[in-house]
Design a protein around this motif. Structure first.
Motif, mmCIF file in Angstrom:
data_model
loop_
_atom_site.group_PDB
_atom_site.id
_atom_site.type_symbol
_atom_site.label_atom_id
_atom_site.label_comp_id
_atom_site.label_asym_id
_atom_site.label_seq_id
_atom_site.Cartn_x
_atom_site.Cartn_y
_atom_site.Cartn_z
ATOM 1 N N GLU A 36 215.807 17.024 10.805
ATOM 2 C CA GLU A 36 215.538 17.296 9.359
ATOM 3 C C GLU A 36 215.508 18.781 8.908
ATOM 4 O O GLU A 36 215.641 19.162 7.872
ATOM 5 C CB GLU A 36 214.041 16.585 9.082
ATOM 6 N N SER A 62 207.015 18.694 1.750
ATOM 7 C CA SER A 62 208.076 18.142 1.443
ATOM 8 C C SER A 62 208.387 17.762 0.111
ATOM 9 O O SER A 62 207.331 17.589 -0.810
ATOM 10 C CB SER A 62 208.078 16.691 1.964
ATOM 11 N N MET A 70 206.231 19.044 7.301
ATOM 12 C CA MET A 70 206.795 18.659 8.463
ATOM 13 C C MET A 70 205.782 18.874 9.710
ATOM 14 O O MET A 70 206.154 18.521 10.762
ATOM 15 C CB MET A 70 208.314 19.418 8.689
#
Length: 197
Positions: A36, A62, A70
């Motif tokens: 990610e 996000s 995260m």
């Protein structure tokens, strides 16, 4: 950051940075990790700006709902984050998440009325109601609120305290670590983290 530390951290891979941060109590949440992170920046970008870029990405909200960061261990806080009702509730929840079990707050409410010049945050902690007034200044968070969270956490007699890294401009990184983790972060990353307070 000293020249020696810059040389030691130069070209440190993303995986090596993640491993070092994990030793200091900062980890990605479940289902978040290198894959990610690499959708946001290249491996080379993380190597060029070791730790600051990674910590900023781990702590940023996000873009996808529900807009979770995260990592629950670091927060990229933008100073212009208090402009309407609900904003101080978000701040309180982020501070509580950083502190984990050491600061379990409930019944979080706020008011932000620019026209009347009224702002406050309230919540309960272990059955006690706490209410703090907040100063209104444009969209800027009242720094006294952050200091009060630092004092409140310290009063819980746990082993963690809030830390802060000024990124310049209007951003900073906030976290919550033990003294050992704090020393490790400063020494191993070369970043000038300070105790929040």
């Amino acid at each position: 950051m000293s020249l020696l530390r810059r040389l030691m951290n130069r070209n440190m891979t993303l995986h090596a940075q993640l491993d070092l941060l994990a030793e200091c109590g900062i980890v990605p949440r479940e289902n978040a990790g290198p894959a990610e992170l690499l959708t946001r920046h290249s491996d080379r970008e993380y190597e060029t700006s070791p730790f600051k870029l990674l910590l900023s990405e781990l702590g940023a909200d996000s873009n996808e709902p529900p807009h979770r960061p995260m990592s629950d261990n670091v927060w990229l806080m933008r100073a212009e984050c208090a402009a309407r009702s609900g904003d101080y509730v978000k701040v309180a929840h982020r501070m509580a998440t950083l502190a984990g079990d050491d600061l379990r707050i409930e019944s979080v409410h706020d008011e932000f009325d620019l026209r009347r010049g009224v702002a406050w945050l309230s919540f309960t902690l272990r059955g006690a109601e706490i209410r703090w007034p907040a100063k209104i200044e444009e969209r800027w968070i009242d720094p006294v609120i952050l200091s009060r969270f630092a004092g409140l956490l310290e009063a819980q007699n746990g082993h963690q305290r809030y830390i802060c890294l000024d990124l310049g401009g209007q951003d900073c990184l906030l976290g919550c670590v033990t003294e050992t983790q704090f020393s490790g972060l400063r020494k191993r990353t070369g970043l000038a983290f300070e105790w929040l307070g």
